[in-house]
Design an enzyme around this catalytic site. Structure first.
Site, short mmCIF file in Angstrom:
data_model
loop_
_atom_site.label_atom_id
_atom_site.label_comp_id
_atom_site.label_asym_id
_atom_site.label_seq_id
_atom_site.Cartn_x
_atom_site.Cartn_y
_atom_site.Cartn_z
N LYS A 137 32.95 30.80 44.69
CA LYS A 137 32.23 30.88 43.46
C LYS A 137 31.93 29.48 42.75
O LYS A 137 30.65 29.13 42.37
CB LYS A 137 33.05 31.77 42.28
CG LYS A 137 32.97 33.02 42.61
CD LYS A 137 33.90 33.72 41.49
CE LYS A 137 33.92 35.25 41.86
NZ LYS A 137 34.87 35.83 41.14
N LYS A 220 30.20 41.27 53.11
CA LYS A 220 30.57 42.38 52.42
C LYS A 220 29.49 42.67 51.24
O LYS A 220 28.83 41.65 50.89
CB LYS A 220 32.08 42.09 51.83
CG LYS A 220 32.03 40.97 50.40
CD LYS A 220 33.19 41.02 49.71
CE LYS A 220 32.91 40.01 48.66
NZ LYS A 220 34.18 39.55 47.84
N LYS A 223 28.15 42.38 44.44
CA LYS A 223 27.07 42.17 43.43
C LYS A 223 26.46 40.70 43.47
O LYS A 223 25.31 40.54 43.10
CB LYS A 223 27.71 42.47 41.92
CG LYS A 223 28.94 41.34 41.54
CD LYS A 223 29.70 42.11 40.33
CE LYS A 223 31.02 41.15 40.51
NZ LYS A 223 32.20 42.20 40.16
P1 TYM Z 1 36.39 42.84 41.37
O1 TYM Z 1 35.97 43.39 40.02
O2 TYM Z 1 35.50 41.84 42.07
O3 TYM Z 1 36.48 43.87 42.49
C1 TYM Z 1 37.04 45.17 41.98
C2 TYM Z 1 37.84 45.95 43.33
O4 TYM Z 1 36.85 46.18 44.27
C3 TYM Z 1 37.22 45.68 45.50
N1 TYM Z 1 35.65 45.39 46.25
C4 TYM Z 1 35.66 45.57 47.50
N2 TYM Z 1 36.47 46.56 48.46
C5 TYM Z 1 36.01 47.00 49.68
N3 TYM Z 1 34.65 46.31 50.18
C6 TYM Z 1 33.96 45.46 49.34
N4 TYM Z 1 32.60 45.17 49.64
C7 TYM Z 1 34.37 45.30 47.94
N5 TYM Z 1 33.72 44.62 46.92
C8 TYM Z 1 34.90 44.65 45.91
C9 TYM Z 1 37.87 44.52 45.07
O5 TYM Z 1 38.67 44.00 46.38
C10 TYM Z 1 38.71 44.97 44.08
O6 TYM Z 1 39.81 45.48 44.56
N6 TYM Z 1 40.17 39.63 40.88
C11 TYM Z 1 39.78 41.12 40.64
C12 TYM Z 1 40.19 41.78 39.46
C13 TYM Z 1 41.55 41.64 39.15
C14 TYM Z 1 42.63 42.45 39.80
C15 TYM Z 1 43.62 42.15 38.95
C16 TYM Z 1 42.89 43.08 40.72
C17 TYM Z 1 42.00 40.92 37.82
N7 TYM Z 1 43.22 41.32 37.79
C18 TYM Z 1 45.21 42.31 39.17
C19 TYM Z 1 44.20 43.60 40.79
C20 TYM Z 1 45.42 43.12 40.25
C21 TYM Z 1 38.15 41.12 41.16
O7 TYM Z 1 37.65 40.49 40.82
O8 TYM Z 1 37.81 42.28 41.37
#
Ligand code: TYM
Length: 358
Positions: A137, A220, A223
């Site tokens: 990022k 992957k 967005k």
């Molecule tokens: P975020 O908002 O980017 O994504 C949410 C969840 O979607 C999963 N994900 C995917 N899984 C499979 N294939 C893909 N192409 C794909 N794209 C996204 C992500 O792995 C995620 O589980 N840092 C985290 C949010 C967060 C969090 C936490 C998660 C903040 N605090 C505590 C767990 C525990 C995030 O940005 O997810």
């Protein structure tokens, strides 16, 4: 389904001890999703949210919309507010039930930022620098424009998880490194100050750990990196979604076979198909034997339309009633705070902060 995190974690010393006749306390899960993009995409749903829905039946589940994480990149304030409600509405539309889980907004529970500070002070600068999501990022933003918040983003995630003494964290593969950091920091804190935090495990389903871009199956679905044609947004017009599925990149061969290395495009479609319908990959290979990619894509397009159409409608129903939505989130925050405040006060005490006299 094969779950890579199927081993049960040992019961942590601080988990409520059940009496002889009382039922064993449920294992706890916690996860979060960012309210940055408006619509969830198919990767979010298949990689994470779908598991959240299943786990609320068997676990003491805490799920949150992580608006504090969202502002690590610039956000328009009005959009952030709208997208936070929209994220909550989508989680409910996907099947989260406020009677079965605790659904809340991260900024409603101030303990997240408070514990994050303590954990920041235990994290090495080099350790934080090695987080690959930060590297990606910040490379996109340019080092000077990347905020310190973006740098410490994973440490806030550590606090999110540890505050709830979560045993398991259901996420996609891209979050694995952050869970490893959580384990390291929890062990470091426990080692230095005495047993305080449960050491959590990632809960990542092998099949859906990484859903790929429909146009470039080497990356992957995301967005930020996907082109519009490669990204399936759940709230898009179903017709547009069908079109994207039909024009997904496959290969010059015509055989429908799961082979992630040599046939990544078809394999990704098979994964999506299998997960949405419950049909096994081997059954699908047989079903489409001798048929071309066109048949597979046409059927999958229909399956996707059947999935997203009611999802969009349910999301809209929640958005049409913001009072109910906000009251679900208020109750969730109250339940979450009760747990988070107790953990924070223990952690503050262990660190040596003088208790405030009221
Ligand atoms: P975020 O908002 O980017 O994504 C949410 C969840 O979607 C999963 N994900 C995917 N899984 C499979 N294939 C893909 N192409 C794909 N794209 C996204 C992500 O792995 C995620 O589980 N840092 C985290 C949010 C967060 C969090 C936490 C998660 C903040 N605090 C505590 C767990 C525990 C995030 O940005 O997810």
């Amino acid at each position: 389904m094969v779950c890579m995190a199927s081993d049960r974690p040992p019961v942590a010393h601080h988990r409520p001890q059940a009496g002889r006749s009382a039922p064993l306390p449920k294992f706890r899960v916690l996860s979060g999703i960012q309210p940055t993009a408006g619509s969830f995409h198919l990767g979010n749903y298949l990689g994470a949210v779908r598991q959240w829905v299943a786990l609320q039946e068997s676990h003491d589940a805490f799920y949150m919309v992580v608006d504090l994480h969202a502002i690590t990149l610039p956000q328009n304030p009005a959009d952030l507010r709208t997208n936070t409600r929209l994220a909550a509405a989508q989680l409910l539309a996907a099947g989260l039930d406020p009677e079965r889980c605790t659904l809340f907004v991260q900024s409603h529970v101030p303990e997240h930022a408070q514990l994050a500070w303590v954990m920041n002070c235990l994290t090495g600068f080099g350790e934080a620098s090695r987080m690959t999501q930060f590297k990606d990022k910040s490379a996109k933003q340019g080092a000077d424009r990347a905020s310190v918040g973006l740098f410490t983003y994973p440490v806030l995630q550590v606090a999110d998880i540890l505050l709830y003494q979560a045993n398991e964290v259901p996420v996609g593969e891209d979050q694995r490194q952050h869970i490893e950091l959580t384990r390291d920091l929890a062990e470091r804190f426990n080692g230095r100050f005495g047993e305080t935090f449960t050491i959590p495990k990632p809960y990542i389903l092998r099949e859906t750990a990484k859903i790929y871009d429909l146009q470039d199956p080497s990356i992957k679905m995301s967005k930020s990196a996907s082109t519009p044609k490669g990204l399936i947004n759940l709230l898009d017009e179903p017709k547009a979604t069908a079109k994207k599925v039909k024009s997904a990149v496959t290969d010059t061969d015509t055989v429908i076979r799961f082979d992630a290395e040599r046939k990544p495009g078809v394999s990704n479609l098979l994964t999506i198909y299998s997960t949405l319908t419950g049909e096994g990959i081997a059954d699908l290979e047989q079903k489409y034997e001798g048929k071309g990619y066109g048949a597979l894509k046409t059927d999958l397009a229909e399956i996707m339309v059947e999935f997203v159409t009611p999802f969009r409608e349910r999301t809209q129903q929640y958005l049409d009633d913001p009072e109910t939505l906000d009251s679900i989130l208020a109750k969730g925050a109250e339940k979450a705070r009760a747990v988070a405040a107790e953990t924070l006060s223990q952690a503050y005490d262990r660190v040596g902060f003088l208790p405030a006299k009221h």
